[in-house]
Design a protein around this motif. Structure first.
Motif, mmCIF file in Angstrom:
data_model
loop_
_atom_site.group_PDB
_atom_site.id
_atom_site.type_symbol
_atom_site.label_atom_id
_atom_site.label_comp_id
_atom_site.label_asym_id
_atom_site.label_seq_id
_atom_site.Cartn_x
_atom_site.Cartn_y
_atom_site.Cartn_z
ATOM 1 N N LEU A 172 0.854 -1.128 -0.048
ATOM 2 C CA LEU A 172 -0.167 -0.002 -0.019
ATOM 3 C C LEU A 172 1.024 1.372 -0.061
ATOM 4 C CD1 LEU A 172 -2.982 -1.180 2.344
ATOM 5 C CD2 LEU A 172 -2.741 -0.731 -0.109
ATOM 6 N N THR A 173 2.110 1.132 0.577
ATOM 7 C CA THR A 173 2.865 2.257 0.678
ATOM 8 C C THR A 173 3.446 2.795 -1.069
ATOM 9 O OG1 THR A 173 3.657 1.883 2.787
ATOM 10 C CG2 THR A 173 5.034 3.365 1.336
ATOM 11 N N LEU A 174 3.562 1.305 -1.625
ATOM 12 C CA LEU A 174 4.056 1.603 -2.930
ATOM 13 C C LEU A 174 2.865 2.285 -3.967
ATOM 14 C CD1 LEU A 174 5.985 1.357 -5.490
ATOM 15 C CD2 LEU A 174 5.126 -1.301 -5.330
ATOM 16 N N ALA A 175 1.814 1.500 -3.593
ATOM 17 C CA ALA A 175 0.414 2.331 -4.211
ATOM 18 C C ALA A 175 0.464 3.539 -4.161
ATOM 19 C CB ALA A 175 -0.650 1.606 -3.762
ATOM 20 N N ARG A 176 0.540 4.130 -2.798
ATOM 21 C CA ARG A 176 0.454 5.384 -2.601
ATOM 22 C C ARG A 176 1.383 6.320 -3.116
ATOM 23 N NH1 ARG A 176 2.885 8.772 1.505
ATOM 24 N NH2 ARG A 176 1.358 10.467 2.292
ATOM 25 N N THR A 177 2.863 5.871 -3.003
ATOM 26 C CA THR A 177 3.753 6.637 -3.842
ATOM 27 C C THR A 177 3.094 6.970 -5.363
ATOM 28 O OG1 THR A 177 5.395 5.670 -2.337
ATOM 29 C CG2 THR A 177 6.206 6.737 -4.292
ATOM 30 N N ARG A 178 2.965 5.964 -5.952
ATOM 31 C CA ARG A 178 2.493 5.848 -7.284
ATOM 32 C C ARG A 178 1.501 6.822 -7.617
ATOM 33 N NH1 ARG A 178 2.746 -0.734 -8.894
ATOM 34 N NH2 ARG A 178 4.914 -0.694 -9.089
ATOM 35 N N ALA A 179 0.493 6.868 -6.563
ATOM 36 C CA ALA A 179 -0.714 7.613 -6.679
ATOM 37 C C ALA A 179 -0.120 9.178 -6.437
ATOM 38 C CB ALA A 179 -1.864 7.284 -5.596
ATOM 39 N N HIS A 180 0.659 9.547 -5.630
ATOM 40 C CA HIS A 180 1.038 10.669 -5.432
ATOM 41 C C HIS A 180 1.673 11.186 -6.575
ATOM 42 C CE1 HIS A 180 2.819 14.078 -2.957
ATOM 43 N NE2 HIS A 180 4.098 13.938 -3.390
ATOM 44 N N SER A 181 2.663 10.182 -7.284
ATOM 45 C CA SER A 181 3.145 10.574 -8.264
ATOM 46 C C SER A 181 2.299 10.963 -9.562
ATOM 47 C CB SER A 181 4.272 9.750 -8.931
ATOM 48 O OG SER A 181 5.235 9.480 -7.909
ATOM 49 N N THR A 182 1.066 10.169 -9.511
ATOM 50 C CA THR A 182 0.306 10.520 -10.575
ATOM 51 C C THR A 182 -0.530 11.713 -10.447
ATOM 52 O OG1 THR A 182 -0.262 7.973 -10.787
ATOM 53 C CG2 THR A 182 -1.671 9.308 -11.675
ATOM 54 N N ALA A 183 -0.752 11.971 -9.256
ATOM 55 C CA ALA A 183 -1.586 12.982 -8.872
ATOM 56 C C ALA A 183 -0.583 14.486 -9.157
ATOM 57 C CB ALA A 183 -1.825 13.329 -7.373
ATOM 58 N N LEU A 184 0.601 14.368 -8.909
ATOM 59 C CA LEU A 184 1.458 15.530 -9.219
ATOM 60 C C LEU A 184 1.712 15.677 -10.693
ATOM 61 C CD1 LEU A 184 4.438 15.136 -6.849
ATOM 62 C CD2 LEU A 184 2.494 16.762 -6.773
ATOM 63 N N GLN A 185 1.689 14.606 -11.576
ATOM 64 C CA GLN A 185 1.653 14.395 -12.832
ATOM 65 C C GLN A 185 0.435 15.219 -13.496
ATOM 66 O OE1 GLN A 185 2.795 10.704 -14.573
ATOM 67 N NE2 GLN A 185 4.801 10.844 -13.451
ATOM 68 N N ALA A 186 -0.795 14.908 -12.813
ATOM 69 C CA ALA A 186 -1.797 15.050 -13.500
ATOM 70 C C ALA A 186 -2.221 16.816 -13.249
ATOM 71 C CB ALA A 186 -2.945 14.464 -12.764
ATOM 72 N N LEU A 187 -1.775 17.143 -12.153
ATOM 73 C CA LEU A 187 -2.142 18.573 -11.682
ATOM 74 C C LEU A 187 -0.924 19.572 -12.672
ATOM 75 C CD1 LEU A 187 -2.180 18.591 -7.863
ATOM 76 C CD2 LEU A 187 -3.924 18.691 -9.306
ATOM 77 N N GLY A 188 -0.105 19.054 -13.179
ATOM 78 C CA GLY A 188 0.754 19.783 -13.910
ATOM 79 C C GLY A 188 0.603 19.320 -15.604
ATOM 80 N N SER A 189 -0.203 18.508 -15.850
ATOM 81 C CA SER A 189 -0.671 18.225 -17.289
ATOM 82 C C SER A 189 -1.683 19.285 -17.933
ATOM 83 C CB SER A 189 -1.503 16.771 -17.307
ATOM 84 O OG SER A 189 -2.783 17.022 -16.739
ATOM 85 N N SER A 190 -1.451 19.416 -19.316
ATOM 86 C CA SER A 190 -2.532 20.095 -20.149
ATOM 87 C C SER A 190 -3.752 19.948 -19.989
ATOM 88 C CB SER A 190 -1.794 20.027 -21.655
ATOM 89 O OG SER A 190 -1.992 18.774 -21.880
ATOM 90 N N ARG A 191 -4.048 18.591 -19.697
ATOM 91 C CA ARG A 191 -5.588 18.169 -19.443
ATOM 92 C C ARG A 191 -6.138 19.125 -18.341
ATOM 93 N NH1 ARG A 191 -7.715 11.953 -18.547
ATOM 94 N NH2 ARG A 191 -9.972 12.677 -18.310
ATOM 95 N N PHE A 192 -5.237 18.876 -17.175
ATOM 96 C CA PHE A 192 -5.608 19.648 -15.946
ATOM 97 C C PHE A 192 -5.818 21.088 -16.114
ATOM 98 C CE2 PHE A 192 -4.834 21.880 -11.898
ATOM 99 C CZ PHE A 192 -6.022 21.402 -11.177
#
Length: 400
Positions: A172-192
């Motif tokens: 779950l810590t690995l999943a949380r780390t991946r989710a954190h990275s995904t959220a950061l990428q999403a907030l910086g994406s052109s889509r967001f």
């Protein structure tokens, strides 16, 4: 009730979205700013859900092309930002359950909050690994006792439970780390950024349909309530009305790793309940607006239906721009929402325990502990269903 009330509500939520986005950017992404960043992300999710839910319920008074394009994008924002928090809460829930099943009321004492990153010595992962390290040493005793024993004391984790906690922590810590990275990428994406631009426009201008001026909001809100009532009626409330009915344990030994199919209708009811709550907030704004105008907001010849009579409160104060004022509490909605949240959390936690139990080459004691943990969370699912049924039916009987 005029569509302008809905427009004001959407503008207020769009303003809250932009405010939360600014706070998130100011908080940054460093470890010291994690608390402020998490609160800003929660506010972002809250505003995105309310805008998306209102677009769904009141789509008849909005521009169809615009609303159909906005809803999935807002759902993507809310869902992406929710993943990291969900992983953290799931790990905490499972570790608490492991200690409860071992006879310990709570997790072992940890360091001060924020003493380390998740999974470190100051977080739940560190507690699980410390317990695993102690329990895995034959003849070891808790630190500070000065004695050794060949059997763990009552209330301490067994080797299997400690290793199960360590395995869950890693996954779950690995999943949380991946989710954190995904959220950061999403907030910086052109889509967001495209979504944020549309929300910024929404804060000043709401695209209404040509027929919006002649449309009353109350029938649309009533339709959302009826969808909720119909979905609740389709639930097996008779079975859920009996505690310890073991219904939630059906398919527990199925080799299919997919989530329990019986949970899906309950999850759907939770979503419909949320839409109903958001519709009540819009009606509450309409009541406050009409109260500020001296009661002139009621449409001529239009009286609210009986179910909505208790939903629309008496005028109180003017609805502020942000944050929105919540409508008066409805006991049934509060009890139902809390029960369905517990149902969702327990269902996802049981799925995480089952996933960990399928890890290849784990020790039998570890697999046994994960199996007990999975059964415990399925019992929590059943308890949440019972609580929902009890609160819902009690309100019905009390109001009849």
């Amino acid at each position: 009730m005029s569509a302008e009330v809905l427009a004001g509500y959407l503008r207020a939520q769009a303003t809250e979205f932009l405010r939360a986005l600014r706070l998130h950017r100011e908080a940054g992404t460093g470890a010291a700013a994690s608390q402020g960043s998490a609160e800003a992300a929660l506010a972002l999710r809250r505003a995105a859900r309310r805008i998306s839910g209102s677009l769904h319920t009141f789509q008849a008074v909005l521009d169809p092309g615009w609303s159909e394009a906005m809803r999935p994008e807002l759902a993507w924002v809310s869902g992406t930002l929710a993943l990291e928090h969900a992983c953290s809460a799931r790990l905490e829930r499972l570790l608490q359950a492991l200690h409860r099943l071992s006879g310990t009321a709570a997790l072992p004492a940890r360091g001060p909050a924020g003493a380390g990153p998740p999974g470190g010595s100051g977080g739940p992962g560190g507690a699980a690994r410390s317990a695993a390290a102690v329990a895995a040493r034959p003849g070891s005793a808790p630190a500070g006792t000065g004695t050794t024993t060949t059997a763990p004391e009552r209330g301490s984790l067994t080797v299997g439970a400690a290793k199960a906690g360590a395995l869950l922590d890693r996954q779950l810590t690995l999943a949380r780390t991946r989710a954190h990275s995904t959220a950061l990428q999403a907030l910086g994406s052109s889509r967001f950024h495209a979504v944020a631009d549309k929300v910024a426009v929404l804060a000043s201008e709401v695209p209404l349909s040509p027929a919006a001026s002649a449309t009353d909001l109350r029938p649309l809100a009533e339709a959302a309530r009826e969808r909720l009532v119909d979905a609740v009626a389709a639930l097996p409330l008779l079975t859920a009305g009996s505690p310890y009915n073991a219904e939630a344990l059906v398919h527990g030994l199925s080799p299919d790793p997919a989530p329990h199919p019986q949970d899906a209708p309950w999850h759907q009811v939770r979503l419909l309940l949320r839409l109903h709550r958001y519709a009540r907030e819009v009606l509450h704004r309409a009541a406050e607006t009409s109260g500020a105008a001296g009661g002139a907001g009621t449409a001529a010849g239009a009286e609210p239906t009986a179910p909505l009579a208790a939903v629309v409160p008496a005028p109180t104060t003017v609805f502020p721009a942000a944050p929105p004022v919540a409508p008066p509490h409805d006991l049934r909605l509060i009890v139902a929402g809390e029960a369905l949240d517990r149902h969702r959390d327990a269902s996802e936690a049981s799925a995480a325990a089952a996933h960990a139990a399928r890890t290849p080459r784990i020790a039998p004691a570890t697999a046994y502990a994960l199996g007990v943990l999975h059964a415990d969370q399925r019992h929590e699912v059943e308890a949440a269903r019972y609580a929902f049924q009890l609160g819902w039916q009690k309100d019905v009987l009390g109001s009849s």
